[in-house]
Design a protein around this motif. Structure first.
Motif, PDB file in Angstrom:
ATOM      1  N   GLU A 182      20.838  37.725  28.896  1.00 45.88           N
ATOM      2  CA  GLU A 182      20.057  37.411  30.094  1.00 45.88           C
ATOM      3  C   GLU A 182      20.708  37.964  31.365  1.00 45.88           C
ATOM      4  N   GLY A 183      21.930  38.486  31.252  1.00 42.70           N
ATOM      5  CA  GLY A 183      22.634  39.027  32.408  1.00 42.70           C
ATOM      6  C   GLY A 183      23.235  37.967  33.309  1.00 42.70           C
ATOM      7  N   TRP A 184      23.517  36.810  32.727  1.00 37.82           N
ATOM      8  CA  TRP A 184      23.999  35.685  33.520  1.00 37.82           C
ATOM      9  C   TRP A 184      25.517  35.619  33.659  1.00 37.82           C
ATOM     10  N   VAL A 185      26.263  36.381  32.879  1.00 35.08           N
ATOM     11  CA  VAL A 185      27.706  36.159  32.784  1.00 35.08           C
ATOM     12  C   VAL A 185      28.468  37.080  33.732  1.00 35.08           C
ATOM     13  N   LEU A 186      29.251  36.453  34.625  1.00 32.63           N
ATOM     14  CA  LEU A 186      30.134  37.197  35.517  1.00 32.63           C
ATOM     15  C   LEU A 186      31.530  37.215  34.904  1.00 32.63           C
ATOM     16  N   PRO A 187      32.196  38.367  34.865  1.00 33.34           N
ATOM     17  CA  PRO A 187      33.538  38.412  34.266  1.00 33.34           C
ATOM     18  C   PRO A 187      34.553  37.644  35.100  1.00 33.34           C
ATOM     19  N   GLN A 188      35.564  37.115  34.420  1.00 32.25           N
ATOM     20  CA  GLN A 188      36.676  36.414  35.071  1.00 32.25           C
ATOM     21  C   GLN A 188      37.874  37.357  35.108  1.00 32.25           C
ATOM     22  N   THR A 189      38.154  37.967  36.239  1.00 30.92           N
ATOM     23  CA  THR A 189      39.297  38.870  36.337  1.00 30.92           C
ATOM     24  C   THR A 189      40.339  38.400  37.353  1.00 30.92           C
ATOM     25  N   ASP A 190      39.939  37.513  38.278  1.00 38.33           N
ATOM     26  CA  ASP A 190      40.852  37.120  39.356  1.00 38.33           C
ATOM     27  C   ASP A 190      42.063  36.356  38.859  1.00 38.33           C
ATOM     28  N   PHE A 191      41.941  35.710  37.688  1.00 42.17           N
ATOM     29  CA  PHE A 191      43.066  34.944  37.158  1.00 42.17           C
ATOM     30  C   PHE A 191      44.029  35.802  36.338  1.00 42.17           C
ATOM     31  N   LEU A 192      43.630  37.017  36.005  1.00 40.35           N
ATOM     32  CA  LEU A 192      44.443  37.817  35.081  1.00 40.35           C
ATOM     33  C   LEU A 192      45.875  38.041  35.579  1.00 40.35           C
ATOM     34  N   PRO A 193      46.102  38.251  36.881  1.00 34.94           N
ATOM     35  CA  PRO A 193      47.501  38.413  37.321  1.00 34.94           C
ATOM     36  C   PRO A 193      48.355  37.162  37.120  1.00 34.94           C
ATOM     37  N   TYR A 194      47.715  36.024  36.892  1.00 37.57           N
ATOM     38  CA  TYR A 194      48.442  34.760  36.777  1.00 37.57           C
ATOM     39  C   TYR A 194      48.518  34.237  35.343  1.00 37.57           C
TER      40      TYR A 194
END
Length: 295
Positions: free
Chosen positions: A259-271
């Motif tokens: 459905e195109g609803w999912v936003l990736p989670q990348t902001d936490f990757l450095p932590y």
């Protein structure tokens, strides 16, 4: 001397969302507390380290003294973990630990966290609900709960979160975490979804999480004919179907993406905390967040 019934049952905090999915995320602690098995004991907020706060029942004593009396690790040997969903609910925490034979003795403290907001994970959980997940929003200040877990408890909670969630270390310099005393934590762990964050189709921004689960599922069903066909027609049928088989959960999770609803989670990757991937616990040093710093 005990003056009142502090059982989770009498306080209305015994609910377990893992068993009653439509109650997710459950009722969080209302004030700084020590979860001690089936009881929730009040903590008297003081300046200085958490271990010097006082437990009010059954005998007034310092928190670290109460933990030692229970044969449990003191606060300085525990790991602060920010809860964004049902891990803020004492009933859920007690259920997760006691069913594994682990003592449910856990300090739980409300905090204000800057830079973090709560959305909805881009997957369907084993219990059938759509769980919450944090995401980075530098303008947000969110009331959350920190649980202080010993090494055994941390492993047990990790086991309930992986592989759908990853554990990160939030430094207090980047994400201000303020205790009820006004002091700030130096750091804390947080779990974030490995499946991304659900977006609201109308705004393309993260869909707010942490609210009424039935309303959330009803909205998702309304927005997707494929979900209605798979899990409908209503929230009760959703959790009954999704909680019964991993196949339906996988298909429903796939629909979120289609459905195109999912936003990736990348902001936490450095932590990201790489030690969580290695599953090493006894060697983990307590974070600086175990010891509040001056504001």
């Amino acid at each position: 001397m005990r003056t009142e019934d502090r059982s989770l049952e009498s306080l209305g905090l015994a609910g377990v969302p893992a068993r009653e999915p439509l109650t997710y995320p459950g009722r969080p602690i209302p004030a700084p507390s020590l979860l001690n098995g089936g009881e929730l004991l009040r903590l008297d907020v003081r300046t200085g380290r958490l271990g010097d706060w006082y437990v009010e029942e059954p005998v007034r004593r310092r928190l670290d003294e109460a933990l030692v009396d229970e044969g449990q690790a003191v606060t300085g040997r525990r790991h602060p973990v920010i809860a964004v969903g049902s891990n803020a609910s004492p009933g859920q925490v007690a259920y997760k630990l006691t069913r594994l034979g682990i003592p449910a003795t856990v300090p739980m403290v409300p905090v204000r966290v800057r830079g973090i907001a709560v959305g909805c994970s881009g997957h369907i959980s084993p219990a059938g609900y759509v769980a919450g997940t944090p995401y980075v929003d530098r303008e947000a200040e969110t009331p959350l709960v920190v649980t202080w877990l010993d090494a055994t408890q941390l492993k047990a909670v990790d086991d309930t979160e992986f592989p759908d969630y990853r554990r990160a270390i939030l430094p207090g310099d980047d994400f201000e975490m303020t205790m009820p005393s006004g002091e700030r934590l130096g750091g804390a762990y947080i779990y974030f979804s490995a499946h991304g964050v659900l977006a609201d189709p109308a705004t393309e921004r993260p869909r707010p999480g942490g609210g009424d689960q039935a309303e959330l599922l009803a909205a998702l069903l309304k927005d997707s004919p494929r979900l209605r066909e798979l899990l409908g027609p209503d929230p009760a049928s959703w959790v009954a179907a999704a909680g019964s088989t991993s196949r339906l959960r996988e298909l429903g999770t796939r629909v979120f993406g289609d459905e195109g609803w999912v936003l990736p989670q990348t902001d936490f990757l450095p932590y990201v905390d790489e030690s969580s991937r290695l599953r090493v616990y006894d060697e983990l040093p307590p974070l600086a967040g175990s010891l509040p710093s001056a504001p």
